[in-house]
Design an enzyme around this catalytic site. Structure first.
Site, PDB file in Angstrom:
ATOM      1  N   CYS A   2       0.835  -1.193   0.000  1.00  0.00           N
ATOM      2  CA  CYS A   2       0.000   0.000   0.000  1.00  0.00           C
ATOM      3  C   CYS A   2       0.876   1.251   0.000  1.00  0.00           C
ATOM      4  O   CYS A   2       1.902   1.298   0.673  1.00  0.00           O
ATOM      5  CB  CYS A   2      -0.943   0.078   1.187  1.00  0.00           C
ATOM      6  N   ARG A  27       3.868  -0.273  -4.806  1.00  0.00           N
ATOM      7  CA  ARG A  27       3.580  -0.778  -3.455  1.00  0.00           C
ATOM      8  C   ARG A  27       2.251  -1.537  -3.389  1.00  0.00           C
ATOM      9  O   ARG A  27       1.908  -2.122  -2.372  1.00  0.00           O
ATOM     10  CB  ARG A  27       3.545   0.380  -2.465  1.00  0.00           C
ATOM     11  N   TRP A  74      -2.709  -2.735  -1.722  1.00  0.00           N
ATOM     12  CA  TRP A  74      -2.382  -4.144  -1.902  1.00  0.00           C
ATOM     13  C   TRP A  74      -3.244  -4.862  -0.882  1.00  0.00           C
ATOM     14  O   TRP A  74      -3.055  -4.731   0.323  1.00  0.00           O
ATOM     15  CB  TRP A  74      -0.900  -4.388  -1.649  1.00  0.00           C
ATOM     16  N   ASN A 100      -1.616   1.862   5.761  1.00  0.00           N
ATOM     17  CA  ASN A 100      -0.745   0.812   5.226  1.00  0.00           C
ATOM     18  C   ASN A 100      -0.361  -0.068   6.411  1.00  0.00           C
ATOM     19  O   ASN A 100       0.176   0.440   7.389  1.00  0.00           O
ATOM     20  CB  ASN A 100       0.487   1.492   4.608  1.00  0.00           C
ATOM     21  N   GLY A 101      -0.668  -1.357   6.347  1.00  0.00           N
ATOM     22  CA  GLY A 101      -0.336  -2.241   7.466  1.00  0.00           C
ATOM     23  C   GLY A 101      -1.529  -3.086   7.848  1.00  0.00           C
ATOM     24  O   GLY A 101      -2.450  -3.281   7.045  1.00  0.00           O
ATOM     25  N   GLU A 482      17.058 -18.265  -7.748  1.00  0.00           N
ATOM     26  CA  GLU A 482      16.682 -16.909  -8.119  1.00  0.00           C
ATOM     27  C   GLU A 482      16.068 -16.875  -9.530  1.00  0.00           C
ATOM     28  O   GLU A 482      15.078 -16.191  -9.777  1.00  0.00           O
ATOM     29  CB  GLU A 482      17.908 -15.984  -8.008  1.00  0.00           C
ATOM     30  N   LYS A 486      12.280 -15.498 -10.429  1.00  0.00           N
ATOM     31  CA  LYS A 486      12.036 -14.422 -11.402  1.00  0.00           C
ATOM     32  C   LYS A 486      10.996 -14.857 -12.427  1.00  0.00           C
ATOM     33  O   LYS A 486      10.080 -14.117 -12.760  1.00  0.00           O
ATOM     34  CB  LYS A 486      13.316 -14.041 -12.159  1.00  0.00           C
ATOM     35  N   GLU A 489       7.398 -15.151 -10.876  1.00  0.00           N
ATOM     36  CA  GLU A 489       6.705 -13.946 -10.437  1.00  0.00           C
ATOM     37  C   GLU A 489       6.281 -13.025 -11.564  1.00  0.00           C
ATOM     38  O   GLU A 489       5.250 -12.378 -11.452  1.00  0.00           O
ATOM     39  CB  GLU A 489       7.498 -13.185  -9.365  1.00  0.00           C
ATOM     40  N   HIS A 505      16.023 -37.933  -6.817  1.00  0.00           N
ATOM     41  CA  HIS A 505      15.331 -38.387  -5.603  1.00  0.00           C
ATOM     42  C   HIS A 505      13.827 -38.103  -5.666  1.00  0.00           C
ATOM     43  O   HIS A 505      13.168 -38.051  -4.633  1.00  0.00           O
ATOM     44  CB  HIS A 505      15.981 -37.759  -4.372  1.00  0.00           C
ATOM     45  N   LYS A 604       5.802  -4.308  -4.183  1.00  0.00           N
ATOM     46  CA  LYS A 604       7.244  -4.166  -4.025  1.00  0.00           C
ATOM     47  C   LYS A 604       7.695  -4.286  -2.573  1.00  0.00           C
ATOM     48  O   LYS A 604       8.656  -4.959  -2.277  1.00  0.00           O
ATOM     49  CB  LYS A 604       7.664  -2.819  -4.606  1.00  0.00           C
TER      50      LYS A 604
HETATM   51  C1  F6R Z   1      11.394 -10.840  -5.969  1.00  0.00           C
HETATM   52  C2  F6R Z   1      11.416  -9.830  -4.935  1.00  0.00           C
HETATM   53  C3  F6R Z   1      11.041 -10.231  -3.569  1.00  0.00           C
HETATM   54  C4  F6R Z   1      11.852  -9.445  -2.533  1.00  0.00           C
HETATM   55  C5  F6R Z   1      11.341  -9.736  -1.118  1.00  0.00           C
HETATM   56  C6  F6R Z   1      12.167  -9.015  -0.068  1.00  0.00           C
HETATM   57  O1  F6R Z   1      11.833 -10.325  -7.195  1.00  0.00           O
HETATM   58  O2  F6R Z   1      11.702  -8.684  -5.186  1.00  0.00           O
HETATM   59  O3  F6R Z   1      11.173 -11.598  -3.375  1.00  0.00           O
HETATM   60  O4  F6R Z   1      13.200  -9.792  -2.656  1.00  0.00           O
HETATM   61  O5  F6R Z   1      10.013  -9.337  -1.020  1.00  0.00           O
HETATM   62  O6  F6R Z   1      12.140  -7.639  -0.243  1.00  0.00           O
HETATM   63  P1  F6R Z   1      13.230  -6.709   0.404  1.00  0.00           P
HETATM   64  O7  F6R Z   1      14.530  -7.019  -0.235  1.00  0.00           O
HETATM   65  O8  F6R Z   1      12.777  -5.308   0.133  1.00  0.00           O
HETATM   66  O9  F6R Z   1      13.263  -7.034   1.869  1.00  0.00           O
END
Ligand code: F6R
Length: 609
Positions: A2, A27, A74, A100-101, A482, A486, A489, A505, A604
């Site tokens: 948010c 956000r 969000w 927000n929260g 990783e 990517k 998501e 396994h 984000k």
């Molecule tokens: C994936 C991504 C998330 C963040 C995670 C932690 O591309 O961006 O998995 O890495 O939400 O976020 P931060 O680094 O801001 O604590």
């Protein structure tokens, strides 16, 4: 999660609110809304969906007034819908709030308020705050807000407005970020700096438990008991363009291409000119203190967690300290064994991830020394940790993390060399070798970015498959994790990362004809073993894309396609190997027509548990 904004000054509030929200959509983007006070009454306009939907509504129905608050959501409590959108108001419409929260005790409060006759229109936790304000208001806005704060528990950044006091906005925070932008005859409130940077660079960053009464000419900050707090002005130095797309189609592609610069900036002041050692001016460890550390715990979420896994390899190999890596949301609930000889390292791009912040607080409470690797100066995590190493990646806007990840890897590599230097577990030659290798990384990333056409073609060719596997051993496995995240998501393709030796396994049962397998083979010490695992999947007719180091003349015999990365030390190969994987997921998402920068259901900055 948010984004919230507020404006008070001489101009039309809605102009700032909409512009500010557009910078905070990363956000959350389930719904958007604003409330504006025209001097007589407050009008709310809000709608499900992206900010563009709200703008369309506002084209038909402009909100006039120079005091207002706004929100981009969000969804947590209550599905995305018009009624669940913020701002929320009380029964009368005289009190309005954005949040927000999570208000943890909202169910109990809601029942009590309903018993008193309050009528609720949404399923959100936030709405109780507006009704509580109505309940407590007795002619003094500040007193009423304080009473509300006494009632609620949970995490929040809250901004309040009332019809009865059109000259002020009140805001407060607990475990969620909130910034006040200081203007001339006007003031701004926002969850994050990009929303206000076009208007002012002078800010107050609110701390937990602080409450600010904001008028157009003043900002009065107190704690909840009303004791005044003198805030230091925090000047924002980065430039506004850094938070714009700058000609790229998406923030994600811009941020992928910014990696050479981001990595260089994270390293330069920290590598000795003669490559002999790494210095972190910000870290104040003596040899004795470093020698006393018996365990390192790395705690983070998502991509940052994957950087932590690479960090484990680095620290264990170079500094010879045992390292545990935890997902932050699990750390607190497993009774971790932590003492004063434990170093807890949290990694967080945003510095606001609630689980990571909570894990940091827990590690501190248990007596650990704490350190944060973060990208955001002044963030909650940077303020909570004993010591901070900043990654200088610049603002990362796309939900999928790219340049933050590579700068986290660079920071972990430098940190491991630095720790190993203090503990005398690394030879001068090895240290020099790694540092000169680090210096090559920006140019090597640039080289990969110069030739993206083959990667684009693979993405177009395989972008419509529903399952993709990533395999690798040792550091390649960490990169595989990783790469899979990517792809999941942003392109919504089901992807799984496996330690290549683990496939047999169980998971090998899923490898059938035509299933794409991305096989990372950049680690020389496990290379032959990785080739054996590649043969296992080829024997089941998988289509294998190998990622290997330049100069590897064997790989092509075993795989269907190859992507080469520049030759590098095995420790530094992950920083290069992840780049094609970022590009692969980016182009797959573009091919599938996905919303690259704002993938569904995500946001984000994850400031809820
Ligand atoms: C994936 C991504 C998330 C963040 C995670 C932690 O591309 O961006 O998995 O890495 O939400 O976020 P931060 O680094 O801001 O604590």
């Amino acid at each position: 999660m948010c984004g919230i904004v507020g404006y008070i000054g001489p101009k039309q509030a809605s102009t700032f609110l909409i512009d500010g929200l557009s910078k905070l959509e990363y956000r959350g983007y389930d719904s958007a809304g604003i409330a504006v006070h025209d001097g007589n009454q407050i009008t709310i306009e809000k709608t499900i969906g992206r900010l563009a939907n709200l703008e369309k509504k506002l084209d038909k129905h402009q909100l006039q007034g120079s005091l207002g608050i706004g929100h981009t959501r969000w969804a947590t409590h209550g599905r995305p819908s018009d009624v669940n959108s913020h701002p929320h108001s009380d029964c009368t419409g005289n009190f309005v709030v954005v949040h927000n929260g999570i208000i943890e005790n909202y169910m109990y409060l809601k029942e009590q308020l309903i018993a008193k006759g309050h009528i609720f229109t949404s399923e959100t936790d936030t709405e109780v705050v507006a009704h509580l304000l109505e309940e407590h208001y007795d002619g003094d806005f500040e007193v009423a807000v304080k009473k509300v704060l006494d009632d609620i528990s949970g995490s929040y950044a809250l901004v309040f407005m009332t019809k009865f006091e059109p000259g002020k906005i009140i805001c407060t925070k607990q475990d969620n970020p909130l910034v006040i932008g200081l203007g001339e005859g006007e003031n701004f409130i926002a969850s994050d700096i990009p929303a206000i940077i076009n208007h002012t660079r002078r800010t107050y960053i609110l701390s937990d438990g602080e409450m600010a009464v904001v008028t157009k000419d003043s900002v009065w900050v107190t704690n909840r008991q009303g004791v005044p707090i003198t805030k230091k002005v925090f000047e924002v130095h980065w430039d506004a363009e850094a938070a714009e797309k700058g000609g790229y189609e998406h923030f994600m592609s811009k941020e992928i291409y910014e990696q050479p610069k981001a990595v260089r900036e994270t390293m330069t002041s920290r590598l000795a000119k003669d490559n002999s050692h790494v210095t972190f001016e910000e870290l104040k460890w003596s040899k004795g203190e470093m020698a006393a550390i018996t365990k390192v715990m790395i705690v983070a979420c998502g991509t940052a967690y994957h950087a932590g896994i690479v960090g484990k390899y680095y620290i264990e190999s170079l500094a010879r300290i045992p390292v545990e890596v935890d997902v932050a949301s699990e750390f607190r609930y497993r009774s971790p064994l932590v003492d004063e000889n434990t170093l807890a390292i949290v990694i967080s791009q945003s510095g606001e991830t609630l689980d990571t912040l909570a894990a940091l607080k827990e590690a501190k409470r248990l007596g650990a020394k704490t350190m944060a690797i973060t990208n955001v100066v002044g963030s909650s995590i940077s303020r909570e940790a004993d010591q901070v190493v900043y990654t200088w990646a610049g603002p990362e806007i796309a939900v999928a993390s790219t340049k933050a990840y590579t700068t986290q890897l660079i920071s972990m590599a430098m940190l491991a060399i630095y720790m190993a230097g203090l503990r005398e577990t690394i030879t001068a030659e090895r240290s020099q070798e790694l540092i000169s290798g680090l210096r090559n990384v920006p140019a090597q990333i640039h080289e990969i970015l110069e030739d993206v056409e083959p990667i684009k073609t693979f993405a177009q060719q395989y972008g419509f498959n529903e399952d993709v596997f990533f395999i690798g051993r040792s550091l390649d496995y960490a990169v595989a994790l990783e790469g899979a995240l990517k792809l999941k998501e942003i392109s919504y393709i089901h992807a799984e990362a496996y330690a290549a030796g683990e496939l047999k396994h169980g998971t090998l049962a899923l490898i059938t004809e035509g299933v794409p397998v991305i096989a990372l083979a950049t680690q020389h010490d496990v290379y032959e073993k990785t080739l054996s695992n590649i043969k296992e999947v080829k024997a089941r007719d998988a289509v294998v894309i190998g990622i290997a180091q330049q100069g590897d003349d064997q790989i092509k015999k075993y795989v269907d396609h190859t992507i080469f990365i520049p030759a590098a030390d095995k420790f530094l190969a992950p920083i290069l190997a992840v780049i094609p994987l970022q590009l692969l997921s980016y182009y797959a998402a573009v091919t599938r027509g996905c919303d690259v920068d704002k993938p569904r259901n995500l946001a984000k900055s994850v400031t809820v548990e």
